[in-house]
Design a protein around this motif. Structure first.
Motif, PDB file in Angstrom:
ATOM      1  N   ALA A 318       1.209  -1.057  -0.052  1.00 58.98           N
ATOM      2  CA  ALA A 318       0.192   0.174  -0.290  1.00 58.98           C
ATOM      3  C   ALA A 318       0.990   1.337  -0.113  1.00 58.98           C
ATOM      4  O   ALA A 318       1.321   1.716   0.961  1.00 58.98           O
ATOM      5  CB  ALA A 318      -0.704   0.408   0.799  1.00 58.98           C
ATOM      6  N   LEU A 319       0.705   1.754  -0.753  1.00 57.59           N
ATOM      7  CA  LEU A 319       1.426   3.532  -0.852  1.00 57.59           C
ATOM      8  C   LEU A 319       0.814   4.492  -1.019  1.00 57.59           C
ATOM      9  O   LEU A 319       0.218   5.126  -1.124  1.00 57.59           O
ATOM     10  CB  LEU A 319       1.850   3.620  -2.255  1.00 57.59           C
ATOM     11  N   LEU A 320       1.396   5.328   0.532  1.00 57.43           N
ATOM     12  CA  LEU A 320       0.288   6.339   1.041  1.00 57.43           C
ATOM     13  C   LEU A 320       0.825   7.428   0.762  1.00 57.43           C
ATOM     14  O   LEU A 320       2.073   7.918   0.894  1.00 57.43           O
ATOM     15  CB  LEU A 320       0.139   6.355   2.298  1.00 57.43           C
ATOM     16  N   PHE A 321       0.358   8.017  -0.053  1.00 55.76           N
ATOM     17  CA  PHE A 321       0.432   9.589  -0.805  1.00 55.76           C
ATOM     18  C   PHE A 321       0.413  10.708   0.431  1.00 55.76           C
ATOM     19  O   PHE A 321      -1.049  10.499   0.590  1.00 55.76           O
ATOM     20  CB  PHE A 321      -0.243   9.856  -2.296  1.00 55.76           C
ATOM     21  N   ALA A 322       1.731  11.182   0.436  1.00 55.93           N
ATOM     22  CA  ALA A 322       1.271  12.314   1.572  1.00 55.93           C
ATOM     23  C   ALA A 322       1.996  13.829   1.434  1.00 55.93           C
ATOM     24  O   ALA A 322       3.815  13.545   0.323  1.00 55.93           O
ATOM     25  CB  ALA A 322       2.100  12.092   2.682  1.00 55.93           C
ATOM     26  N   VAL A 323       1.636  14.745   1.474  1.00 60.79           N
ATOM     27  CA  VAL A 323       2.433  16.144   1.236  1.00 60.79           C
ATOM     28  C   VAL A 323       2.148  16.776   2.906  1.00 60.79           C
ATOM     29  O   VAL A 323       1.622  16.202   4.092  1.00 60.79           O
ATOM     30  CB  VAL A 323       1.617  16.562   0.665  1.00 60.79           C
ATOM     31  N   ASP A 324       3.384  16.943   2.915  1.00 66.19           N
ATOM     32  CA  ASP A 324       3.373  17.446   4.259  1.00 66.19           C
ATOM     33  C   ASP A 324       3.339  18.518   4.958  1.00 66.19           C
ATOM     34  O   ASP A 324       3.890  19.948   4.865  1.00 66.19           O
ATOM     35  CB  ASP A 324       5.256  18.304   4.385  1.00 66.19           C
ATOM     36  N   ASN A 325       1.588  18.575   5.476  1.00 68.04           N
ATOM     37  CA  ASN A 325       0.975  19.718   6.012  1.00 68.04           C
ATOM     38  C   ASN A 325      -0.379  18.689   7.268  1.00 68.04           C
ATOM     39  O   ASN A 325       0.198  17.292   7.241  1.00 68.04           O
ATOM     40  CB  ASN A 325      -0.357  19.974   5.279  1.00 68.04           C
TER      41      ASN A 325
END
Length: 467
Positions: A318-325
């Motif tokens: 499972a690839l969990l896409f994240a932006v740092d906010n």
């Protein structure tokens, strides 16, 4: 002076506290249930020593529980295992969450049991794979982002093309059913198959899924050499001229758990029916060409049941896409906390997860990737990793090393896989430029992502022996 109203969260905490008191007072296990309106009820396991309704302790518990939880009090504040027709549905339910174990001799445990319309799959333990399905799951990759707009679908298309370029057979399944998008990146409208995932869910519900056309080979992605291929299973189909097709009417009917088709058949929850739909797509690719080496599941964002099933039951990675906010970490924190409450589920899931640093600016951002890694590691350490001091979420086996990868471990779930971002990616129209994956800035942006993910995947299926 008016009484301060008891709100949803306050009522639940009061219900749990009353359950702890009852477990200690009566020396019996207690299950706290909460219905679809949020109303709580205490179910006391008195099968070994039945309680009477006029017992002064029972009356006092009922009165104080009602006063503390109203208006979120169940229609029956207290229920008794000795009087239930099927008490095992509560005291042995798989989706119970332990709130507190027995606090000593003569005390009972406390469990919570949610009864909701949606959302139960986030905390439901995945059943052991049936014969032949374990290998399928290992080849499925969930592409998930808690927030939309982070480039998940574009990354899915780029990854599919890269893997096919290495000679693999790739199936892409569009599970973003409320907002389909991957189809336009992989195929021209005329090449979309007649049916989609929603069609299988609807037709299989009445035993009518035979003969559906669920997949099509992508003609939009080009490969310079090799025998790689990309197949698409869209969310919805493209009917023939003159055929009616009401996508919304189907979408509104797919999420229900269904009874068996025939008397004596087992129940068919949504999670099982979605798994069967994906398996049907895999089988069609096999019939038309060869078994897919990799299946990319482009999942809906947010805390949706499709995402829950995709992450907990359907995928091997499972690839969990994240932006740092803050909103990203708050969202993943809520999700991980659900899993933390089920240690068996947390242990089963955590090593299948990887954080993807989406839309990561390469210019002038030398400190951003380490900062994202820090936040990701803190989140995993506080929820899914074993606690190094108490091993509170560990297996309980004293001989087993606690699972708590260090910050610098590049293969750990918290270690972010970066996707670079540049202004050239803004406004890219893949329908007008079918060569977009070959553009130099696209290849540069996704190179680390595609090569890292490829390393995490199982080997392709062996080539069939020539006769």
């Amino acid at each position: 002076m008016s009484r301060t109203p008891v709100r949803f969260d306050t009522a639940w905490q009061a219900a749990l506290e009353h359950a702890r008191q009852a477990a200690a007072q009566f020396g019996m296990d207690v299950v706290v249930t909460r219905d679809v309106l949020g109303r709580a009820c205490l179910i006391i396991d008195d099968r070994g020593n039945p309680l009477t309704h006029d017992d002064t302790r029972v009356v006092a518990l009922r009165d104080t529980f009602t006063a503390a939880t109203k208006p979120f009090t169940g229609l029956e504040p207290l229920l008794y295992g000795n009087k239930l027709f099927a008490p095992e549905l509560y005291f042995d339910a798989d989706d119970r969450v332990e709130i507190s174990p027995p606090q000593g001799a003569g005390t009972g445990s406390v469990h919570a049991l949610e009864r909701t319309v949606i959302g139960t799959d986030w905390a439901r333990t995945a059943p052991p794979p049936s014969t032949g399905t374990a290998g399928r799951r290992d080849r499925r990759v969930a592409m998930y982002g808690f927030k939309g707009g982070v480039g998940r679908t574009t990354a899915t298309a780029v990854l599919a093309r890269h893997l096919a370029g290495q000679g693999r057979s790739v199936l892409v399944v569009d599970l973003d059913l409320e907002s389909p998008g991957i189809s336009n990146l992989l195929e021209d409208p005329a090449g979309i198959p007649r049916h989609g995932i929603v069609d299988h869910l609807i037709e299989a519900g009445v035993g009518n899924a035979e003969g559906l056309e669920l997949v099509a080979r992508s003609t939009a992605l080009r490969f310079k050499e090799g025998n790689g291929e990309v197949w698409l299973a869209p969310a919805g189909g493209s009917p023939l001229a003159g055929e009616s097709y009401d996508y919304l009417a189907k979408l509104n009917r797919i999420y229900s758990d269904l009874a068996g088709l025939s008397p004596g058949d087992g129940e068919r929850p949504f999670s099982l029916r979605l798994e069967q739909a994906i398996a049907a797509c895999e089988d069609q690719v096999t019939e038309l060409s060869r078994p897919p080496d990799i299946v990319l599941l482009d999942s809906r964002a947010g805390m949706h049941d499709i995402a829950a099933v995709t992450l907990t039951r359907l995928s091997g990675l499972a690839l969990l896409f994240a932006v740092d906010n803050p909103s990203t970490w708050e969202g993943y924190g809520m999700l991980f906390e659900q899993w933390r409450q089920r240690p068996d589920l947390a242990r089963e899931l955590r090593e299948r997860l990887r954080i993807v640093a989406a839309m990561f600016h390469s210019a002038g951002d030398a400190k951003r990737l380490p900062a994202l890694r820090d936040r990701a590691q803190q989140l995993f350490a506080s929820t899914l990793y074993d606690q190094l001091d108490t091993d509170a979420t560990g297996s309980g086996d004293e001989d087993e090393e606690p699972y708590h990868p260090p910050l610098e471990d590049d293969d750990a779930p918290h270690s972010p896989i970066p996707i670079l971002f540049g202004n050239d990616l803004v406004g890219l129209d893949p329908l007008r430029s079918r060569d977009w994956p070959e553009l130099p800035f696209v290849e540069a942006a996704y190179r680390t992502f595609t090569t890292t993910v490829e390393r995490l995947l199982p080997e392709p299926h062996p080539a069939p022996e020539s006769s």
